[in-house]
Scaffold this active site. Sequence first.
Site, PDB file in Angstrom:
ATOM      1  N   ASP A   1       0.814  -1.226   0.000  1.00  0.00           N
ATOM      2  CA  ASP A   1       0.000   0.000   0.000  1.00  0.00           C
ATOM      3  C   ASP A   1       0.844   1.272   0.000  1.00  0.00           C
ATOM      4  O   ASP A   1       0.427   2.293   0.546  1.00  0.00           O
ATOM      5  CB  ASP A   1      -0.967   0.034   1.199  1.00  0.00           C
ATOM      6  CG  ASP A   1      -1.781  -1.234   1.297  1.00  0.00           C
ATOM      7  OD1 ASP A   1      -2.269  -1.693   0.267  1.00  0.00           O
ATOM      8  OD2 ASP A   1      -1.913  -1.779   2.416  1.00  0.00           O
TER       9      ASP A   1
ATOM     10  N   LYS B   1       2.142   2.296  -5.074  1.00  0.00           N
ATOM     11  CA  LYS B   1       2.828   1.817  -6.286  1.00  0.00           C
ATOM     12  C   LYS B   1       2.010   2.102  -7.542  1.00  0.00           C
ATOM     13  O   LYS B   1       2.569   2.409  -8.589  1.00  0.00           O
ATOM     14  CB  LYS B   1       3.076   0.300  -6.195  1.00  0.00           C
ATOM     15  CG  LYS B   1       4.095  -0.082  -5.138  1.00  0.00           C
ATOM     16  CD  LYS B   1       4.320  -1.571  -5.096  1.00  0.00           C
ATOM     17  CE  LYS B   1       3.159  -2.353  -4.534  1.00  0.00           C
ATOM     18  NZ  LYS B   1       2.878  -2.117  -3.112  1.00  0.00           N
TER      19      LYS B   1
ATOM     20  N   GLY C   1      -4.035  -4.359  -4.393  1.00  0.00           N
ATOM     21  CA  GLY C   1      -5.014  -3.328  -4.728  1.00  0.00           C
ATOM     22  C   GLY C   1      -4.270  -2.098  -5.172  1.00  0.00           C
ATOM     23  O   GLY C   1      -3.592  -1.473  -4.374  1.00  0.00           O
ATOM     24  N   HIS C   2      -4.314  -1.800  -6.452  1.00  0.00           N
ATOM     25  CA  HIS C   2      -3.595  -0.637  -6.967  1.00  0.00           C
ATOM     26  C   HIS C   2      -4.590   0.415  -7.421  1.00  0.00           C
ATOM     27  O   HIS C   2      -5.418   0.164  -8.284  1.00  0.00           O
ATOM     28  CB  HIS C   2      -2.680  -1.046  -8.126  1.00  0.00           C
ATOM     29  CG  HIS C   2      -1.542  -1.911  -7.671  1.00  0.00           C
ATOM     30  ND1 HIS C   2      -0.743  -2.629  -8.512  1.00  0.00           N
ATOM     31  CD2 HIS C   2      -1.069  -2.159  -6.428  1.00  0.00           C
ATOM     32  CE1 HIS C   2       0.170  -3.274  -7.813  1.00  0.00           C
ATOM     33  NE2 HIS C   2      -0.014  -3.017  -6.543  1.00  0.00           N
TER      34      HIS C   2
ATOM     35  N   GLN D   1       2.273  -5.902  -3.140  1.00  0.00           N
ATOM     36  CA  GLN D   1       2.625  -5.969  -1.707  1.00  0.00           C
ATOM     37  C   GLN D   1       3.968  -5.256  -1.477  1.00  0.00           C
ATOM     38  O   GLN D   1       4.295  -4.373  -2.242  1.00  0.00           O
ATOM     39  CB  GLN D   1       2.671  -7.418  -1.200  1.00  0.00           C
ATOM     40  CG  GLN D   1       1.314  -8.107  -1.165  1.00  0.00           C
ATOM     41  CD  GLN D   1       0.936  -8.751  -2.480  1.00  0.00           C
ATOM     42  OE1 GLN D   1       1.724  -9.420  -3.110  1.00  0.00           O
ATOM     43  NE2 GLN D   1      -0.294  -8.558  -2.902  1.00  0.00           N
TER      44      GLN D   1
HETATM   45  P1  IMP Z   1      -2.461 -12.806   1.697  1.00  0.00           P
HETATM   46  O1  IMP Z   1      -1.527 -12.240   0.673  1.00  0.00           O
HETATM   47  O2  IMP Z   1      -3.914 -12.600   1.351  1.00  0.00           O
HETATM   48  O3  IMP Z   1      -2.144 -14.227   2.014  1.00  0.00           O
HETATM   49  O4  IMP Z   1      -2.241 -11.983   3.068  1.00  0.00           O
HETATM   50  C1  IMP Z   1      -1.038 -12.079   3.804  1.00  0.00           C
HETATM   51  C2  IMP Z   1      -0.658 -10.729   4.399  1.00  0.00           C
HETATM   52  O5  IMP Z   1      -0.315  -9.828   3.356  1.00  0.00           O
HETATM   53  C3  IMP Z   1      -1.769 -10.042   5.180  1.00  0.00           C
HETATM   54  O6  IMP Z   1      -1.187  -9.301   6.238  1.00  0.00           O
HETATM   55  C4  IMP Z   1      -2.366  -9.068   4.175  1.00  0.00           C
HETATM   56  O7  IMP Z   1      -2.983  -7.965   4.790  1.00  0.00           O
HETATM   57  C5  IMP Z   1      -1.114  -8.659   3.446  1.00  0.00           C
HETATM   58  N1  IMP Z   1      -1.369  -8.200   2.069  1.00  0.00           N
HETATM   59  C6  IMP Z   1      -1.634  -8.949   0.987  1.00  0.00           C
HETATM   60  N2  IMP Z   1      -1.785  -8.192  -0.102  1.00  0.00           N
HETATM   61  C7  IMP Z   1      -1.594  -6.926   0.285  1.00  0.00           C
HETATM   62  C8  IMP Z   1      -1.578  -5.672  -0.396  1.00  0.00           C
HETATM   63  O8  IMP Z   1      -1.754  -5.573  -1.605  1.00  0.00           O
HETATM   64  N3  IMP Z   1      -1.329  -4.577   0.379  1.00  0.00           N
HETATM   65  C9  IMP Z   1      -1.073  -4.667   1.707  1.00  0.00           C
HETATM   66  N4  IMP Z   1      -1.064  -5.805   2.390  1.00  0.00           N
HETATM   67  C10 IMP Z   1      -1.312  -6.929   1.679  1.00  0.00           C
END
Ligand code: IMP
Length: 429
Positions: free
Chosen positions: A13, A16, A40-41, A223
């Site tokens: 977040d 990017k 989420g972009h 991420q």
């Molecule tokens: P997962 O990727 O859904 O397995 O989540 C694992 C961890 O990564 C959690 O803490 C999510 O909140 C975090 N996470 C996954 N995708 C994003 C993103 O795009 N932005 C911020 N945190 C993310």
Amino acid sequence: MTNVAVIGAQWGDEGKGKVVDWLAERADVVVRFQGGHNAGHTLQVANETYKLSLLPSGVVRGTLSIIGNGVVVDPWALLEEIERVRGQGIPVSPDMLRLAENATLILPFYGRVDRLREQRRGKGAIGTTGRGIGVAYEDKAGRRAIRVADLYDDATLRDKVGHLLEHHNALLRGWGAEEIAPEELIAKLKEIRGPLTPYVDCVWERLDGLRRSGRRILFEGAQGILLDVDHGTYPFVTSSNTVAAAAAVGSGMGPGAVGYVLGIAKAYTTRVGGGPFPTELQDEVGARLAERGREFGTVTGRPRRCGWFDAAAVRQAVQLSGMDGIALTKLDVLDGIETLEVCTGYRIGDRMLTRLPASQADQAALEPVYERLEGWSESTAGATGWAQLPATAVKYVRRVEELIGCPVAMLSTGPDREDTIAMYDPFAD
Ligand code: IMP
């Protein structure tokens, strides 16, 4: 020709989407190489807001966009997103969107398994997005995943679904949860293959051709490095490698494919989900950052945890990805805060640390060590040049550069692409 990778330098977040959009105008192709629709972009272009999860941010500009083999793809979510973006007037055609035939699929029940696992973890829940990302990467590493190309051979599909469900149904049975019927799953997968077909490609070969003909490639990370499965705050991480090196593996290119690594970091820190966050603020300053920064997750809508800039963690990210420059975003969110704090290291009892430790117990025990910096009362929102910044804001940025050991190549002062101070254009020859 320099190819550029845009990598999150914190817990995701970082903004990017905006930076990729800014660079996408100069790129010939944008490639996603890891993650899935957990990302989420948000892109704001000419009064229109685009929320992308799986589509590379290049689609909004009409730039050739590639979903590489390292991405885990929920085909239903992908087709839905294509339709949604088309509804906003962006013509997403198979000419401009290519999907790796060797990408792993996220199956319809993966989200359920992801959420069941989270429930079972109880207090130790990771706080995943619940989209089955981890399940897909596990199945990939477990050599039982269904990949895009498998959709096109009935016998293989049947065989692989049988093998995969042997594993998952045993698990679901053990948990007392409803099992998956193979015929139903096969029927669903057969339904999706037609609509997906026009996009399927051998993307590594296409990328090799593009590289050889001198095209500019932009790798779009999802991420952030602190969520990397090897280098992040494990186990509170996502299940892919988010470091810059993953750009090559996740797209099928050699390690020399990336010439310039641009890290993205917010001028403060946020995190969604569980896990260590040494500079987290649970006071009115944290609430102010959340409110001014509109810190709610793009994918899940969850409020993001907010805190001071953690220079020690970003320095680690710079080192782990060989970052050449940093885009510092949301500087304007710090406007009006009298005294700013920046974390320069950590303390555990009498022990001083200059980096995040690998041990989970140590990570949980970290106390931040802060340096205080004078804030500014003026607005930096929408600034497009250094001259428009108050002296203390310039000092803040310069100190950040020193502490993280990387130059700030770009400053973002608002959501619009014009709200940018660019010191260096990595695509400039
Ligand atoms: P997962 O990727 O859904 O397995 O989540 C694992 C961890 O990564 C959690 O803490 C999510 O909140 C975090 N996470 C996954 N995708 C994003 C993103 O795009 N932005 C911020 N945190 C993310």
